[in-house]
Design a protein around this motif. Structure first.
Motif, mmCIF file in Angstrom:
data_model
loop_
_atom_site.group_PDB
_atom_site.id
_atom_site.type_symbol
_atom_site.label_atom_id
_atom_site.label_comp_id
_atom_site.label_asym_id
_atom_site.label_seq_id
_atom_site.Cartn_x
_atom_site.Cartn_y
_atom_site.Cartn_z
ATOM 1 N N THR A 407 0.863 -1.191 0.000
ATOM 2 C CA THR A 407 0.000 0.000 0.000
ATOM 3 C C THR A 407 0.893 1.232 0.000
ATOM 4 N N SER A 408 0.567 2.209 -0.826
ATOM 5 C CA SER A 408 1.433 3.374 -0.937
ATOM 6 C C SER A 408 1.442 4.169 0.364
ATOM 7 N N ASP A 409 2.616 4.737 0.674
ATOM 8 C CA ASP A 409 2.751 5.535 1.888
ATOM 9 C C ASP A 409 1.780 6.713 1.893
ATOM 10 N N ALA A 410 1.640 7.365 0.729
ATOM 11 C CA ALA A 410 0.752 8.529 0.651
ATOM 12 C C ALA A 410 -0.696 8.128 0.909
ATOM 13 N N HIS A 411 -1.107 6.961 0.387
ATOM 14 C CA HIS A 411 -2.486 6.493 0.615
ATOM 15 C C HIS A 411 -2.728 6.247 2.096
ATOM 16 N N LEU A 412 -1.748 5.651 2.772
ATOM 17 C CA LEU A 412 -1.919 5.386 4.200
ATOM 18 C C LEU A 412 -1.975 6.685 4.996
ATOM 19 N N LEU A 413 -1.172 7.678 4.622
ATOM 20 C CA LEU A 413 -1.238 8.971 5.306
ATOM 21 C C LEU A 413 -2.630 9.584 5.186
ATOM 22 N N PRO A 418 -7.224 12.107 7.032
ATOM 23 C CA PRO A 418 -7.872 12.515 5.779
ATOM 24 C C PRO A 418 -7.604 13.965 5.386
ATOM 25 N N ASP A 419 -7.465 14.848 6.364
ATOM 26 C CA ASP A 419 -7.247 16.271 6.063
ATOM 27 C C ASP A 419 -5.777 16.658 6.185
ATOM 28 N N ILE A 420 -4.856 15.723 5.928
ATOM 29 C CA ILE A 420 -3.440 15.997 6.145
ATOM 30 C C ILE A 420 -2.939 17.151 5.295
ATOM 31 N N ALA A 421 -3.578 17.404 4.158
ATOM 32 C CA ALA A 421 -3.151 18.528 3.313
ATOM 33 C C ALA A 421 -3.323 19.865 4.018
ATOM 34 N N TRP A 433 15.431 8.167 5.866
ATOM 35 C CA TRP A 433 14.063 7.903 6.292
ATOM 36 C C TRP A 433 13.222 9.175 6.199
ATOM 37 N N THR A 434 13.785 10.282 6.664
ATOM 38 C CA THR A 434 13.072 11.561 6.616
ATOM 39 C C THR A 434 12.748 11.952 5.181
ATOM 40 N N GLY A 435 13.690 11.726 4.266
ATOM 41 C CA GLY A 435 13.432 12.036 2.858
ATOM 42 C C GLY A 435 12.265 11.240 2.300
ATOM 43 N N THR A 436 12.142 9.986 2.716
ATOM 44 C CA THR A 436 11.029 9.150 2.260
ATOM 45 C C THR A 436 9.706 9.660 2.822
ATOM 46 N N VAL A 437 9.710 10.079 4.091
ATOM 47 C CA VAL A 437 8.496 10.642 4.692
ATOM 48 C C VAL A 437 8.076 11.910 3.956
ATOM 49 N N VAL A 438 9.023 12.786 3.688
ATOM 50 C CA VAL A 438 8.710 14.043 3.001
ATOM 51 C C VAL A 438 8.100 13.770 1.630
ATOM 52 N N ALA A 439 8.662 12.792 0.908
ATOM 53 C CA ALA A 439 8.129 12.464 -0.419
ATOM 54 C C ALA A 439 6.688 11.967 -0.328
ATOM 55 N N SER A 440 6.387 11.132 0.680
ATOM 56 C CA SER A 440 5.014 10.617 0.797
ATOM 57 C C SER A 440 4.046 11.710 1.254
ATOM 58 N N VAL A 446 0.396 17.578 0.919
ATOM 59 C CA VAL A 446 0.877 18.598 1.853
ATOM 60 C C VAL A 446 1.800 19.563 1.100
ATOM 61 N N PRO A 447 1.557 20.871 1.146
ATOM 62 C CA PRO A 447 2.461 21.823 0.485
ATOM 63 C C PRO A 447 3.870 21.731 1.075
ATOM 64 N N ALA A 448 4.865 21.910 0.227
ATOM 65 C CA ALA A 448 6.254 21.813 0.685
ATOM 66 C C ALA A 448 6.545 22.804 1.803
ATOM 67 N N THR A 449 5.894 23.972 1.772
ATOM 68 C CA THR A 449 6.132 24.982 2.802
ATOM 69 C C THR A 449 5.553 24.589 4.157
ATOM 70 N N HIS A 450 4.722 23.531 4.198
ATOM 71 C CA HIS A 450 4.120 23.074 5.454
ATOM 72 C C HIS A 450 4.829 21.845 6.005
ATOM 73 N N ILE A 451 5.944 21.439 5.385
ATOM 74 C CA ILE A 451 6.699 20.281 5.850
ATOM 75 C C ILE A 451 7.994 20.770 6.490
#
Length: 458
Positions: A407-413, A418-421, A433-440, A446-451
């Motif tokens: 299952t894709s990481d983004a789908h699980l997030l 549901p309102d993670i954006a 590991w952090t880079g993988t989280v940021v990508a998902s 999620v906007p890049a400026t909110h990560i």
């Protein structure tokens, strides 16, 4: 032993004004354009036709020197730069500019040596020997170049993996030695540095700013704060196998401008290696009476924490970091791996949110690796943060446990939140590991400026 959750003393770092970042970038580009203009005004373009090697050697030397000073400024802990970029981005830019400066410096040495050899009709090695032994300041410049080359070589990723943090940090201080040893050569034999009053004022000002920034922010301010707050070790508590928390008390800690999510560079004065600094984040929100740091046994510095005795005096630099000042939404998601929970646990305690507006995803290999479980459950009960423990071996090409493979990481997030954006997402853990989280998180909308990230990389 767990910390008692008290009302935190919030002295949130002042957020960067929107134009600060642009101003820092403009100053950087202006300085580079200015040194190229100095080369042009000194006849650099004109001499390209008659002596191209020497002319190109001059401009590469000028740009290299400017980049070297910018590199020093980037890591001088200047508050304006810290609030504008954050430590992770400053470190990336510092590394990029450092390698660029070293490449241009080597090009400068090679081009100047070849240009002089052609002009003097001599061999290259003979010309290099003549330059080093007869030109004023060249012996010092050679020593400075070797010091900078040592720093550059040990900063390559493959070399960093083989070095302890303590050794790398000590070697990295030679960058200041290299920059200082290069100055006499530039002023005594560098015509472009002294060709006009404008050039002389520019270079003296640039060196003074770099040296002054280091002395003020890396030396004077830490000494003043150390003497004022007189931190000592109160006690050490074991949190998990190989993980300890150090509780610190001191004087007037309610006046220390520290916020949850920040870190300090610590030196404990009664253990071997006390001259070497170790960066550890606060693992509890500051309450005005004591501070707490938590570290895993990943190196000599963190391993020695378990042997600290009550009353041990502490030198510290900081606070640094801006995790607590970059929030743009009331909703937030905290994602941590292992000991990366430390700054996020402090944020979960101190930042304002209503029940249901904050989510913590905590990744660990085994249940024994989970830190502060009782404290997190207390926060879930009394603050309303939703906590999900993600336990198990890591799945390939994912930041999640193997049980979620397929299952894709983004789908699980989006499934869990549901309102993670609409959330600010705070991430802390190992760099890959952090880079993988940021990508998902980005894939989840999620906007890049909110990560916002903090990594274990150095």
């Amino acid at each position: 032993m767990t910390a008692t959750l008290r009302s935190p003393v919030l002295r949130r770092p002042r957020a960067a004004r929107p134009w600060w970042r642009d101003a820092c970038g403009l100053v950087t580009w202006f300085s580079l354009l200015f040194v190229v203009a100095l080369w042009v005004s000194g006849g650099g373009v004109r001499t390209l036709a008659t002596d191209p090697l020497t002319s190109l050697g001059r401009v590469t030397g000028l740009v290299s020197a400017d980049l070297l000073l910018l590199q020093v400024l980037l890591m001088a802990r200047i508050p304006l730069a810290e609030r504008s970029y954050g430590q992770d981005e400053l470190a990336r830019r510092h590394r990029l500019i450092g390698f660029g400066s070293m490449t241009l410096m080597l090009a400068h040495i090679g081009l100047i040596s070849l240009g002089y050899a052609v002009t003097d009709h001599s061999g290259l090695l003979a010309e290099v020997w003549d330059l080093v032994t007869t030109y004023p300041g060249m012996l010092l410049a050679t020593a400075g170049t070797l010091a900078l080359l040592l720093v550059a070589v040990t900063s390559v990723r493959a070399a960093r993996r083989k070095l302890r943090y303590e050794s790398w940090h000590l070697l990295h201080l030679y960058a200041y030695v290299g920059a200082g040893l290069a100055l006499p050569h530039q002023l005594w034999t560098g015509a472009d540095f002294t060709a006009s009053p404008v050039a002389t004022v520019f270079w003296w000002t640039a060196y003074a700013l770099a040296a002054g920034s280091v002395l003020v922010w890396r030396v004077a301010l830490p000494l003043v704060r150390t003497l004022r707050h007189r931190l000592v070790v109160e006690h050490v508590a074991r949190e998990a196998p190989g993980v300890v928390s150090v509780y610190l008390r001191g004087h007037a800690l309610d006046r220390l401008p520290v916020a949850p999510g920040q870190f300090f560079v610590w030196r404990f004065l009664t253990v071997p290696g006390c001259t070497r600094g170790h960066p550890f984040s606060l693992s509890a929100a500051p309450d005005g009476t004591r501070l707490r740091i938590t570290a895993k046994d990943l190196g000599d510095g963190s391993a020695r924490l378990a042997r600290l005795k009550p009353g041990t005096r502490v030198l510290f630099e900081g606070p640094y970091g801006r995790l607590g000042s970059v929030r743009s939404s009331r909703k937030m998601t905290l994602i941590a791996a292992s000991v990366g929970i430390t700054p996020l646990r402090a944020l979960a305690e101190a930042l304002p949110y209503h029940p249901g507006e904050a989510v913590l995803l905590y990744r660990a290999s085994t249940p024994a690796d989970l830190l502060f479980r009782h404290e997190l459950e207390h926060l879930a009960t009394h603050r309303g943060i939703r906590v999900h423990y993600l336990i198990g071996p890591r799945a390939p090409r994912s930041w999640l446990p193997d049980q979620y493979r397929g299952t894709s990481d983004a789908h699980l997030l989006r499934h869990w939140i549901p309102d993670i954006a609409e959330h600010d997402v705070f991430v802390c853990g190992p760099a890959s590991w952090t880079g993988t989280v940021v990508a998902s998180a980005t894939s989840a909308g999620v906007p890049a400026t909110h990560i916002h990230t903090e990594t274990f990389a150095w």
